[in-house]
Enzyme design. Structure first.
Site, mmCIF file in Angstrom:
data_model
loop_
_atom_site.group_PDB
_atom_site.id
_atom_site.type_symbol
_atom_site.label_atom_id
_atom_site.label_comp_id
_atom_site.label_asym_id
_atom_site.label_seq_id
_atom_site.Cartn_x
_atom_site.Cartn_y
_atom_site.Cartn_z
ATOM 1 N N CYS A 27 49.285 20.651 35.012
ATOM 2 C CA CYS A 27 48.845 19.617 35.973
ATOM 3 C C CYS A 27 50.093 18.879 36.438
ATOM 4 O O CYS A 27 51.153 19.480 36.619
ATOM 5 C CB CYS A 27 47.819 18.678 35.333
ATOM 6 S SG CYS A 27 48.400 17.806 33.864
ATOM 7 N N ARG A 72 47.831 18.994 46.569
ATOM 8 C CA ARG A 72 49.091 19.046 45.821
ATOM 9 C C ARG A 72 49.426 20.481 45.438
ATOM 10 O O ARG A 72 50.582 20.906 45.510
ATOM 11 C CB ARG A 72 49.004 18.159 44.577
ATOM 12 C CG ARG A 72 48.955 16.678 44.871
ATOM 13 C CD ARG A 72 48.758 15.862 43.610
ATOM 14 N NE ARG A 72 49.891 16.001 42.691
ATOM 15 C CZ ARG A 72 49.899 15.508 41.454
ATOM 16 N NH1 ARG A 72 48.828 14.874 40.991
ATOM 17 N NH2 ARG A 72 50.962 15.654 40.688
#
Length: 277
Positions: free
Chosen positions: A237, A178
């Site tokens: 995050c 990611r």
């Protein structure tokens, strides 16, 4: 206690302490790891469900998992029976997953006597310690009031104005795929990539089994990440949950200049006007 962690043995010895408040901060949805699934409810004796999804997020904010306002936190903490005399120990049912977010919420709101149970419910059960089948109710009304410590939570403007700043390290807890943009984001339509100049430390790398890695191991991990001991660390995050695992790891390693980027990639990646790499 100098560490933000307490062991299962410590908690077992202190279950009857009158000022101890145990909070279960488990979340219904677990992202970024294979979730542990239980056949029934298991509860550490005396634990109260802190209902993190309901009580400890600002549901009036357009952000996903936004930090509560001081007023919302105050209401939640008083519902949970937290007083100025309380020592709060927080755990979750994944080991160390969402409990650090609840821990950091308390810290960011000025409450210091709060700790995370190292290994959480899975470690407790693996050691054969007793569990019950229902949550306890708070034994008293709480009296603490939250006040947001601005240096512990930051917004997009702060991150944007500190890109490339020598005294600010931005550390991303998402998985490498990611971060690098090679794996799709779980949110439909979200851009892939990362904040320019940010460093990648997938949260799983600071864990060993259900528990946090040792202080020595964490020192090495942050040193290899090329972070500065004098820099402020801003953790990000997907939406502000697993970043707090890294904040906890940073605290265990002795570095307390930490801030959560509230909103994280759910905000940054969702705004086409913001730069990405």
């Amino acid at each position: 206690m100098n560490s933000p962690l307490v062991s299962t043995d410590w908690l077992a010895l202190h279950l009857e302490d009158p000022d101890l408040v145990i909070l279960d901060a488990s979340m219904e949805v677990v992202l970024g790891k294979e979730p542990l699934v239980y056949d029934e409810l298991y509860v550490i004796p005396g634990a109260v469900s802190c209902q993190i999804d309901k009580l400890l997020f600002d549901h009036h904010s357009p952000q996903t998992h936004a930090m509560p306002t001081p007023e919302q936190f105050t209401e939640a903490a008083q519902i949970l029976g937290i007083t100025h005399n309380s020592t709060v120990v927080i755990y979750d049912d994944q080991g160390i997953y969402s409990s650090p977010r609840a821990w950091w919420t308390f810290k960011a709101m000025g409450f210091e006597k709060v700790f995370v149970l190292d290994g959480g419910l899975p470690q407790w059960r693996a050691e054969g310690k007793d569990t019950v089948r229902q949550f306890a109710s708070p034994t008293q009304a709480g009296d603490i009031k939250g006040r947001l410590l601005q240096h512990k939570v930051c917004d997009t403007e702060f991150v944007l104005t500190h890109l490339g700043h020598a005294n600010v390290d931005i550390i991303d807890a998402r998985a490498a795929g990611r971060f690098n943009g090679t794996s799709p984001e779980p949110r439909v339509g979200m851009r892939s990539g990362h904040i320019p100049g940010s460093l990648n430390l997938p949260f799983a790398q600071v864990l060993k089994g259900f528990k946090m890695k040792s202080t020595k191991e964490l020192h090495t991990i942050f040193a290899n990440l090329d972070t500065s001991n004098n820099a402020q660390r801003v953790f990000t995050c997907g939406s502000g949950i697993t970043a707090c695992i890294l904040i906890l790891a940073s605290y265990v390693a002795g570095h307390h200049q930490a801030a959560l980027y509230d909103g994280s990639w759910a905000v940054w990646g969702g705004d086409a006007a913001l730069p990405i790499e």
